[in-house]
Scaffold this active site. Structure first.
Site, PDB file in Angstrom:
ATOM      1  N   CYS A   2      37.036  35.851  49.596  1.00 26.19           N
ATOM      2  CA  CYS A   2      36.864  35.274  50.918  1.00 26.19           C
ATOM      3  C   CYS A   2      35.438  34.771  51.114  1.00 26.19           C
ATOM      4  CB  CYS A   2      37.176  36.323  51.996  1.00 26.19           C
ATOM      5  SG  CYS A   2      38.772  37.131  51.783  1.00 26.19           S
ATOM      6  N   ASP A  98      43.293  46.247  49.879  1.00 22.31           N
ATOM      7  CA  ASP A  98      42.101  46.923  49.373  1.00 22.31           C
ATOM      8  C   ASP A  98      40.978  46.976  50.402  1.00 22.31           C
ATOM      9  OD1 ASP A  98      41.948  44.081  48.983  1.00 22.31           O
ATOM     10  OD2 ASP A  98      40.226  44.359  47.668  1.00 22.31           O
ATOM     11  N   SER A 365      38.139  36.260  33.398  1.00 20.30           N
ATOM     12  CA  SER A 365      37.134  35.603  32.562  1.00 20.30           C
ATOM     13  C   SER A 365      36.374  36.628  31.739  1.00 20.30           C
ATOM     14  CB  SER A 365      36.155  34.796  33.427  1.00 20.30           C
ATOM     15  OG  SER A 365      35.065  35.593  33.832  1.00 20.30           O
ATOM     16  N   GLY A 366      35.667  36.141  30.706  1.00 19.65           N
ATOM     17  CA  GLY A 366      34.896  37.017  29.826  1.00 19.65           C
ATOM     18  C   GLY A 366      33.455  37.190  30.242  1.00 19.65           C
TER      19      GLY A 366
END
Length: 623
Positions: A2, A98, A365-366
């Site tokens: 957000c 969450d 992603s890494g």
């Protein structure tokens, strides 16, 4: 994922609405605002609904409305925290959102909540009963948070443009010291921003604000630091096995999503390892993977990504990027990055996020692996650099460095002349300065010319020097790991990822930045990260390669790192010489650099790219 904003002090609902609207791209699924009836406190929120989309509207409050939060991010251990809080008597209204663990966690533990969170976050918790506000940012700085305390008003926002929409910041001028550091590093090291009086909350920090007195106190609750004397139990083989297990747990937690999820895939070991673990959790033919390729062969990795996708059996998607695509994106840069960023790989990162968003709302992603496990080329030359620095006379070094600048510039990715010139630039100074000088967009001489003023190197790189000198480890690999993680990762890599993804309404998650993975990594000895290579070279990310060896094809496992670079040197030569005047830069010096680069006399790609990004700085009124 957000965008958040708000202020305490002067202003009204109209000001809040204007600030919140600037963050619409970060939250296309909804918005919410709050104006306190008793104090001049205003909160704004834009939502990208990923977890519990039907609930979780923000600001989100506890049962009696005394504690509320606006939140940007994802808490990966929210289910465990919810269970612990319910066992203590807290009542939750949402099904599995969450965000709600933040308000109840704050009620239960206060600022101690921060030590229990495993996730990426920036939030502001309003405690109406105690008349306080707590702002915080995650350990590594995955999510941004800017603030300013001026004219009796405290304001904050996820992005600079939203913050500068507040009238009390209308006269904020450019910060010359910060611009100087930007040219030096290629990013703004926290807490610096382009504007005077506007600050970036550093990663791993919290800020307590007293709503009645306006007093603010900054606290560091976590810092990435190598623990050289506390290795995990076991041997390297056991460490590799444990690392693979920890990475698997992290990835499993990051698959929690009520919206479609995919994986960024470069063909390197980081993203390939992530894909392999995802395939342990989900049928491979249901996994979407995404990569960006280049028409310039030395930069293109799409074949390796395709190779890994075929190995696993994922649904792979590739998009090619060329000069014309870059030209279009360069013109859009100010709107994409919001604050200047000297990392030109923002262009393919943005293109990748835009491409992936057509199919998914969340991507893994890494990011973080190279910083935690010594994945960059400079790690390979540390021993050689030490010998050179001690044995090479200063006048001879100056002559060698001057000669290297006259080598014909190459357009290939990580070419010999590029690496040689960057390396020699750092070796003219003491070891504490090597990393920022190797990494930085412009050298001290270029900066002095661009700003038409002398440069104090010790002041310019003060943050990096302090970090190097205060490290608990004396090993240069460990100290370099701390530099890359605390500076480059936080203020470059994660800024790039956040802006590129959120401009496209995409949430990006980084499994390597999990609390347990990172805490394990910082206890590992440097020799299992950079393995072998007595004078030069060695195997980077050795322990990670051992951990995932059974998961990857052998040809991918042993492949040299290429990096997500772009053909910037050539692209800059093919773009007509710019007729722009970035603020604070000397126009004559800039024109000379641009001409030298076009005519192949010098390679000024870093300085010119920074100049291009600085042109986006506008007055706050026009931000």
């Amino acid at each position: 994922m957000c965008g958040i904003t708000g202020f305490v002090g002067r202003g009204d609902q109209g000001v809040l609405d204007a600030m919140t609207l600037r963050l619409a791209h970060r939250g296309p699924d909804g918005s919410g605002t709050y104006a306190d009836p008793d104090r001049p406190v205003f909160l704004g929120h834009r939502r990208l609904a990923v977890i519990d989309p039907g609930n979780g509207h923000q600001p989100l409050w506890n049962e009696d409305g005394a504690v509320g939060v606006v939140f940007n991010g994802m808490i990966y251990n929210h289910a465990a925290l919810r269970a612990a809080l319910q066992a203590r008597g807290h009542r939750f209204r949402t099904d599995h959102c969450d965000t709600e663990v933040l308000v109840h966690g704050y009620e239960e533990w206060g600022r101690g909540l921060l030590d229990r969170l495993n996730g990426m976050f920036a939030f502001a918790i309003l405690d109406r009963r105690r008349g306080r506000m707590l702002l915080a940012r995650d350990r590594f700085g995955e999510k941004p948070l800017f603030y300013a305390h001026t004219n009796g008003t405290f304001a904050f926002a996820s992005e600079l443009s939203a913050l500068l929409a507040h009238p009390d910041l209308a006269d904020a001028g450019l910060d010359r010291t910060a611009i100087r550091k930007y040219l030096a590093y290629g990013f703004f090291p926290a807490p610096h921003t382009p504007y005077r009086g506007v600050l970036k909350l550093p990663q791993g920090h919290a800020l307590d604000l007293d709503l009645d007195t306006g007093e603010a106190a900054l606290h560091r609750y976590w810092r990435f630091a190598i623990e050289p004397d506390a290795p995990p139990p076991g041997d390297p083989a056991a460490w590799a096995e444990q690392l693979d297990e920890l990475l698997g747990r992290s990835i499993a937690a990051r698959l929690d999503s009520d919206r479609p999820l995919g994986v960024f895939l470069s063909g390197g070991i980081d993203s390939s390892a992530i894909l392999s673990h995802v395939a342990d959790q989900r049928p491979p033919d249901t996994i979407d993977t995404f990569s960006i390729g280049f028409r310039e062969p030395s930069f293109d990795e799409s074949a390796y990504a395709r190779r890994m996708a075929e190995h696993v059996g994922s649904r792979h998607h590739t998009e090619l990027c060329g000069l014309e695509d870059a030209r279009a994106l360069v013109d859009s840069l100010p709107g994409i990055i919001d604050e200047p960023l000297g990392d030109s790989s923002i262009l393919p990162t943005y293109a990748l996020c835009r491409f992936a968003r057509r199919h998914v709302t969340v991507a893994l992603s890494g990011d973080g692996s190279d910083e935690l496990f010594a994945g960059y080329d400079p790690f390979k030359v540390l021993t050689l650099a030490d010998h050179y620095h001690r044995l090479m006379p200063r006048p001879v070094h100056a002559a060698v460095a001057a000669a290297a600048t006259r080598l014909p510039p190459s357009e290939r990715n990580m070419s010999f002349d590029f690496k040689l010139n960057r390396g020699l630039r750092g070796l003219g100074f003491r070891p504490a300065l090597w990393n920022p000088l190797w990494l930085g967009a412009a050298g001290p001489g270029e900066i002095a010319r661009l700003l038409d003023e002398p440069v104090d190197v010790e002041e310019l790189y003060a943050e990096a020097i302090a970090a190097w000198d205060s490290s608990a480890s004396t090993d240069p690999v460990d100290r370099t790991l701390e530099f890359y993680t605390n500076f480059y990762l936080a203020d470059d890599i994660l800024v790039k990822s956040d802006r590129a993804s959120m401009r496209n309404g995409l949430e990006v998650r980084a499994p390597f930045l999990d609390n347990d993975v990172a805490d394990f990594a910082r206890r590992l000895p440097p020799g299992v990260k950079l393995h072998g290579g007595k004078l030069y070279g060695g195997t980077t990310k050795w322990v990670l390669r051992q951990a995932v060896a059974r998961r990857l094809p052998a040809d991918l496992l042993g492949r040299r790192k290429k990096g997500f670079g772009i053909p910037l040197a050539r692209w800059l030569r093919e773009i007509p010489a710019a007729s722009f005047a970035p603020p604070l830069l000397d126009g004559t010096a800039l024109k000379t650099m641009w001409t030298d680069h076009h005519d192949r006399r010098r390679d000024h790609r870093g300085a010119l790219w920074c100049a291009l990004t600085l042109r986006g700085l506008a007055s706050p009124q026009a931000a």
